[in-house]
Scaffold this motif. Structure first.
Motif, mmCIF file in Angstrom:
data_model
loop_
_atom_site.group_PDB
_atom_site.id
_atom_site.type_symbol
_atom_site.label_atom_id
_atom_site.label_comp_id
_atom_site.label_asym_id
_atom_site.label_seq_id
_atom_site.Cartn_x
_atom_site.Cartn_y
_atom_site.Cartn_z
ATOM 1 N N LYS A 60 -60.276 33.302 -13.391
ATOM 2 C CA LYS A 60 -61.651 33.717 -13.706
ATOM 3 C C LYS A 60 -61.861 33.817 -15.213
ATOM 4 O O LYS A 60 -62.918 33.441 -15.732
ATOM 5 C CB LYS A 60 -61.962 35.050 -13.038
ATOM 6 N N ALA A 61 -60.848 34.316 -15.920
ATOM 7 C CA ALA A 61 -60.963 34.431 -17.375
ATOM 8 C C ALA A 61 -61.059 33.050 -18.022
ATOM 9 O O ALA A 61 -61.858 32.836 -18.943
ATOM 10 C CB ALA A 61 -59.756 35.194 -17.927
ATOM 11 N N ARG A 63 -62.148 30.368 -16.548
ATOM 12 C CA ARG A 63 -63.440 29.794 -16.146
ATOM 13 C C ARG A 63 -64.558 30.292 -17.050
ATOM 14 O O ARG A 63 -65.408 29.506 -17.478
ATOM 15 C CB ARG A 63 -63.730 30.163 -14.687
ATOM 16 N N ARG A 64 -64.564 31.585 -17.360
ATOM 17 C CA ARG A 64 -65.612 32.117 -18.235
ATOM 18 C C ARG A 64 -65.541 31.459 -19.613
ATOM 19 O O ARG A 64 -66.571 31.156 -20.221
ATOM 20 C CB ARG A 64 -65.460 33.638 -18.362
ATOM 21 N N TYR A 65 -64.326 31.229 -20.090
ATOM 22 C CA TYR A 65 -64.173 30.573 -21.382
ATOM 23 C C TYR A 65 -64.683 29.134 -21.317
ATOM 24 O O TYR A 65 -65.380 28.667 -22.238
ATOM 25 C CB TYR A 65 -62.705 30.592 -21.796
ATOM 26 N N GLU A 67 -67.002 27.905 -19.619
ATOM 27 C CA GLU A 67 -68.453 27.871 -19.529
ATOM 28 C C GLU A 67 -69.131 28.292 -20.833
ATOM 29 O O GLU A 67 -70.357 28.301 -20.919
ATOM 30 C CB GLU A 67 -68.905 28.768 -18.370
ATOM 31 N N SER A 68 -68.301 28.627 -21.840
ATOM 32 C CA SER A 68 -68.856 28.968 -23.144
ATOM 33 C C SER A 68 -69.094 27.701 -23.964
ATOM 34 O O SER A 68 -68.514 26.642 -23.670
ATOM 35 C CB SER A 68 -67.901 29.907 -23.893
ATOM 36 N N ALA A 134 -65.466 25.959 -12.479
ATOM 37 C CA ALA A 134 -66.401 26.251 -13.574
ATOM 38 C C ALA A 134 -67.757 25.579 -13.355
ATOM 39 O O ALA A 134 -67.852 24.489 -12.777
ATOM 40 C CB ALA A 134 -65.800 25.796 -14.901
ATOM 41 N N ASP A 135 -68.790 26.218 -13.846
ATOM 42 C CA ASP A 135 -70.153 25.689 -13.731
ATOM 43 C C ASP A 135 -70.415 24.715 -14.878
ATOM 44 O O ASP A 135 -71.226 24.975 -15.777
ATOM 45 C CB ASP A 135 -71.159 26.844 -13.745
#
Length: 372
Positions: A60-61, A63-65, A67-68, A134-135
């Motif tokens: 999850k961490a 994935r958030r990166y 999507e940045s 990831a989106d």
């Protein structure tokens, strides 16, 4: 899109000795269409797979990166291909003789199960999972692949690739027995003890009769979490004996090899007598019995060495080991009472810990009792 097609990727073939590796770029979104993650598990007694389960919080961490706006993953995925993958050299002239430009051709069959896909992820499991979830429309990544001769080579490469990373020790212990090829010295030294531990935990029968291993199913490992004896306790006991104890007689100290079957027979004979001497204590977890605790397993291992050193496994029944072990019944406080180590030192049964001092204290006490 058809169920079966080929993915063609520009690639660089690099010669390393007699082997080749392939460096290429691929959209991380399509990686899972031709790769599988071989998670470690057992089918009956056979080890299958070699990777730890996905760590969801880490994924999850990542994935958030991803999507940045400024996300970048410079580290390459490492893939082990089967022989359905092929490389086609290009027509351009090579500047150096150890690298060739060309095309990597990867067959994709969407009807196949996970175990039949063309590649296995050796390194990059969590990164690839994060890209998958990831989106983002696409996220190209660098990758390095090689053609593996079988799952044993995949395990070897997995250990080597992760040598500088903090892999769980239990996972390494499970992988080592079935790993082939060169290993770092610290792993090569542990391969034989890990093999013996695995056989003790998973074998059904003795070599000489129909009784089972006293450790069968009792050692806790990643694929046998229901066990209650810690794998590291058994490993230390075996390593101590291989180093300068009863199992030393069966080993080759130069290459860490040895007569596995005779070692197993030796271990099973002695520890079956331990189980017969302390049946209730042997069936309890460490928090309820110091016999199955690290301190007890190691101390009784030293007892095995003292009683059976320089005696072959075939001759152990002639030693009448049951008598010296019976002397311990009245003095061992495995599950209740107090340890009377001396007139001035007494300890509650559960105060012994898996430390060098306590292991030495208990070992000396047991050996004094046996020799009295």
């Amino acid at each position: 899109m058809a169920d079966r097609y080929e993915l063609r990727l520009p690639a660089l073939q690099i010669r390393q000795g007699e082997r080749f590796i392939y460096a290429f770029a691929v959209d991380g979104k399509v990686v899972h269409s031709f790769t599988t993650v071989s998670r470690v598990h057992r089918e009956k007694a056979a080890l299958r797979g070699y990777q730890r389960p996905e760590v969801l919080s880490h994924i999850k961490a990542i994935r958030r990166y991803l999507e940045s706006p400024a996300a970048m993953l410079p580290n390459a995925l490492v893939l082990a291909f089967n022989d359905t993958v092929r490389f086609r050299a290009g027509r351009s002239k090579n500047i150096v003789d150890y690298s060739t430009m060309g095309e990597l051709i990867i067959p994709i069959d969407e009807t196949l199960g996970e175990e039949d896909k063309a590649a296995w992820l050796v390194d990059g499991q969590q990164r690839s999972a994060a890209i998958r979830d990831a989106d983002v429309d696409e996220f190209p990544v660098a990758a390095v692949g090689f053609i593996a001769s079988g799952e044993e080579e995949q395990r070897s490469q997995f250990i080597l690739v992760n040598n500088a990373k903090p892999l769980p020790k239990g996972l390494i212990h499970e992988l080592l027995p079935d790993t082939v090829g060169h290993l770092p010295a610290k792993y090569a030294k542990r391969q034989l003890p890990a093999l013996l531990m695995s056989r003790l935990n998973n074998e059904d029968l003795f070599s000489f009769d129909d009784d089972d291993s006293p450790f069968q199913g009792r050692i806790a490992t990643p694929t046998a979490p229901e066990g209650y004896i810690k794998d590291n306790s058994v490993l230390k006991m075996i390593e101590n004996s291989l180093s300068d104890g009863a199992l030393y007689q069966y080993r080759n100290p130069d290459d860490h090899s040895g007569d596995v079957e005779r070692m197993l027979l030796h271990l099973k004979l002695f520890w079956s007598l331990v189980r017969a001497t302390f049946p209730e204590e042997w069936n309890l977890p460490p928090r309820k019995s110091r016999l199955t605790h690290g301190v007890g397993v190691q101390a009784m291992g030293f007892v095995m060495d003292a009683l059976t050193e320089n005696t072959s496994a075939a001759e152990l029944p002639n030693l009448d080991l049951y008598k010296p072990l019976q002397r311990l019944r009245d003095v061992c406080a495995w599950t209740t009472g107090r340890w009377a180590f001396s007139n001035t030192e007494q300890r509650p049964w559960n105060s012994l810990q898996n430390t060098p001092n306590d292991v030495k204290l208990l070992t000396n006490y047991l050996l004094r009792t046996i020799r009295a």
